[in-house]
Design a protein around this motif. Structure first.
Motif, PDB file in Angstrom:
ATOM      1  N   GLN A 181     -44.592 102.160  81.022  1.00 56.42           N
ATOM      2  CA  GLN A 181     -44.005 102.772  79.831  1.00 56.42           C
ATOM      3  C   GLN A 181     -44.531 104.172  79.498  1.00 56.42           C
ATOM      4  O   GLN A 181     -43.946 104.861  78.684  1.00 56.42           O
ATOM      5  N   SER A 182     -45.641 104.586  80.092  1.00 60.46           N
ATOM      6  CA  SER A 182     -46.262 105.846  79.706  1.00 60.46           C
ATOM      7  C   SER A 182     -45.597 107.039  80.377  1.00 60.46           C
ATOM      8  O   SER A 182     -45.148 106.964  81.517  1.00 60.46           O
ATOM      9  N   GLY A 183     -45.566 108.142  79.658  1.00 65.53           N
ATOM     10  CA  GLY A 183     -45.083 109.390  80.223  1.00 65.53           C
ATOM     11  C   GLY A 183     -46.169 110.135  80.973  1.00 65.53           C
ATOM     12  O   GLY A 183     -45.916 111.136  81.637  1.00 65.53           O
ATOM     13  N   PHE A 184     -47.424 109.667  80.869  1.00 68.46           N
ATOM     14  CA  PHE A 184     -48.537 110.288  81.579  1.00 68.46           C
ATOM     15  C   PHE A 184     -48.545 109.835  83.031  1.00 68.46           C
ATOM     16  O   PHE A 184     -48.340 108.656  83.328  1.00 68.46           O
ATOM     17  N   ALA A 185     -48.808 110.761  83.929  1.00 72.53           N
ATOM     18  CA  ALA A 185     -48.752 110.449  85.362  1.00 72.53           C
ATOM     19  C   ALA A 185     -49.847 109.477  85.792  1.00 72.53           C
ATOM     20  O   ALA A 185     -49.651 108.679  86.698  1.00 72.53           O
ATOM     21  N   THR A 186     -51.014 109.532  85.173  1.00 69.53           N
ATOM     22  CA  THR A 186     -52.142 108.697  85.597  1.00 69.53           C
ATOM     23  C   THR A 186     -52.670 107.862  84.438  1.00 69.53           C
ATOM     24  O   THR A 186     -53.878 107.792  84.206  1.00 69.53           O
ATOM     25  N   ALA A 187     -51.796 107.227  83.696  1.00 69.56           N
ATOM     26  CA  ALA A 187     -52.207 106.422  82.543  1.00 69.56           C
ATOM     27  C   ALA A 187     -53.056 105.240  82.990  1.00 69.56           C
ATOM     28  O   ALA A 187     -52.768 104.600  83.995  1.00 69.56           O
ATOM     29  N   GLN A 188     -54.137 104.971  82.246  1.00 67.89           N
ATOM     30  CA  GLN A 188     -55.031 103.868  82.569  1.00 67.89           C
ATOM     31  C   GLN A 188     -55.324 103.059  81.313  1.00 67.89           C
ATOM     32  O   GLN A 188     -55.540 103.610  80.246  1.00 67.89           O
ATOM     33  N   GLY A 189     -55.356 101.758  81.468  1.00 69.55           N
ATOM     34  CA  GLY A 189     -55.768 100.867  80.382  1.00 69.55           C
ATOM     35  C   GLY A 189     -57.179 100.383  80.669  1.00 69.55           C
ATOM     36  O   GLY A 189     -57.445  99.870  81.737  1.00 69.55           O
ATOM     37  N   GLN A 190     -58.074 100.563  79.719  1.00 61.06           N
ATOM     38  CA  GLN A 190     -59.460 100.157  79.940  1.00 61.06           C
ATOM     39  C   GLN A 190     -60.197  99.983  78.626  1.00 61.06           C
ATOM     40  O   GLN A 190     -59.770 100.486  77.602  1.00 61.06           O
ATOM     41  N   ALA A 226     -48.139 104.194  66.769  1.00 59.82           N
ATOM     42  CA  ALA A 226     -47.432 105.196  65.962  1.00 59.82           C
ATOM     43  C   ALA A 226     -47.502 106.572  66.609  1.00 59.82           C
ATOM     44  O   ALA A 226     -46.503 107.299  66.653  1.00 59.82           O
ATOM     45  N   LEU A 227     -48.673 106.934  67.128  1.00 58.17           N
ATOM     46  CA  LEU A 227     -48.807 108.223  67.805  1.00 58.17           C
ATOM     47  C   LEU A 227     -47.890 108.302  69.023  1.00 58.17           C
ATOM     48  O   LEU A 227     -47.255 109.336  69.274  1.00 58.17           O
ATOM     49  N   GLY A 228     -47.817 107.231  69.781  1.00 58.68           N
ATOM     50  CA  GLY A 228     -46.937 107.206  70.943  1.00 58.68           C
ATOM     51  C   GLY A 228     -45.470 107.231  70.544  1.00 58.68           C
ATOM     52  O   GLY A 228     -44.658 107.924  71.156  1.00 58.68           O
ATOM     53  N   TYR A 229     -45.131 106.476  69.518  1.00 58.19           N
ATOM     54  CA  TYR A 229     -43.753 106.429  69.049  1.00 58.19           C
ATOM     55  C   TYR A 229     -43.287 107.797  68.559  1.00 58.19           C
ATOM     56  O   TYR A 229     -42.148 108.193  68.779  1.00 58.19           O
ATOM     57  N   LEU A 230     -44.205 108.526  67.922  1.00 60.45           N
ATOM     58  CA  LEU A 230     -43.880 109.854  67.411  1.00 60.45           C
ATOM     59  C   LEU A 230     -44.016 110.937  68.479  1.00 60.45           C
ATOM     60  O   LEU A 230     -43.820 112.119  68.193  1.00 60.45           O
ATOM     61  N   LYS A 231     -44.385 110.530  69.697  1.00 66.39           N
ATOM     62  CA  LYS A 231     -44.501 111.449  70.839  1.00 66.39           C
ATOM     63  C   LYS A 231     -45.533 112.557  70.606  1.00 66.39           C
ATOM     64  O   LYS A 231     -45.310 113.702  70.956  1.00 66.39           O
ATOM     65  N   VAL A 232     -46.653 112.208  69.995  1.00 69.36           N
ATOM     66  CA  VAL A 232     -47.707 113.205  69.765  1.00 69.36           C
ATOM     67  C   VAL A 232     -48.931 112.947  70.656  1.00 69.36           C
ATOM     68  O   VAL A 232     -50.004 113.481  70.410  1.00 69.36           O
ATOM     69  N   GLY A 233     -48.748 112.168  71.718  1.00 64.85           N
ATOM     70  CA  GLY A 233     -49.849 111.888  72.629  1.00 64.85           C
ATOM     71  C   GLY A 233     -50.335 113.118  73.370  1.00 64.85           C
ATOM     72  O   GLY A 233     -51.492 113.203  73.785  1.00 64.85           O
ATOM     73  N   SER A 234     -49.476 114.102  73.530  1.00 60.63           N
ATOM     74  CA  SER A 234     -49.868 115.310  74.256  1.00 60.63           C
ATOM     75  C   SER A 234     -50.873 116.160  73.486  1.00 60.63           C
ATOM     76  O   SER A 234     -51.431 117.112  74.047  1.00 60.63           O
ATOM     77  N   ILE A 235     -51.160 115.799  72.243  1.00 59.47           N
ATOM     78  CA  ILE A 235     -52.136 116.554  71.458  1.00 59.47           C
ATOM     79  C   ILE A 235     -53.527 116.500  72.093  1.00 59.47           C
ATOM     80  O   ILE A 235     -54.340 117.391  71.892  1.00 59.47           O
ATOM     81  N   VAL A 236     -53.773 115.461  72.905  1.00 63.06           N
ATOM     82  CA  VAL A 236     -55.084 115.344  73.546  1.00 63.06           C
ATOM     83  C   VAL A 236     -55.360 116.503  74.497  1.00 63.06           C
ATOM     84  O   VAL A 236     -56.517 116.814  74.778  1.00 63.06           O
TER      85      VAL A 236
END
Length: 101
Positions: free
Chosen positions: A13-22, A69-79
């Motif tokens: 589901q992530s738009g990030f190329a190398t998303a990791q869950g940890q 909420a941050l993901g839903y609002l598409k503000v994850g790129s703020i990192v």
């Protein structure tokens, strides 16, 4: 189990190329502080354990909702706007905390 679920969701589901869950080591100082306060007020018995587990659960749900909420609002790129030195400094601070405790 939560790490496995997070990795599966992030992979598909992530738009990030190398998303990791940890498990995030950044949580350790906060968990330690919560446990310390509970033990100071309630001792080392089952009351303190129950309090700590409930607080950790509520905190986890709150953070999960905030991240959703941050993901839903598409503000994850703020990192990408956080300087690398800030991230490295935070991780170094966590390492110092772990060594001291």
């Amino acid at each position: 189990l939560s790490t496995v679920i997070a990795q599966i969701v992030l992979t598909f589901q992530s738009g990030f190329a190398t998303a990791q869950g940890q498990m995030m080591v950044e949580n350790i100082p906060f968990m330690h502080a919560i446990a310390t306060v509970a033990m100071e007020h309630q001792g080392l018995g089952e009351d303190a354990l129950g309090t700590v587990l409930i607080i950790w659960t509520v905190g986890t749900l709150f953070v999960g909702a905030a991240f959703f909420a941050l993901g839903y609002l598409k503000v994850g790129s703020i990192v990408y706007h956080i300087p690398r030195q800030v991230i490295v400094g935070c991780i170094g601070g966590i390492g110092i905390f772990l060594v001291r405790t």
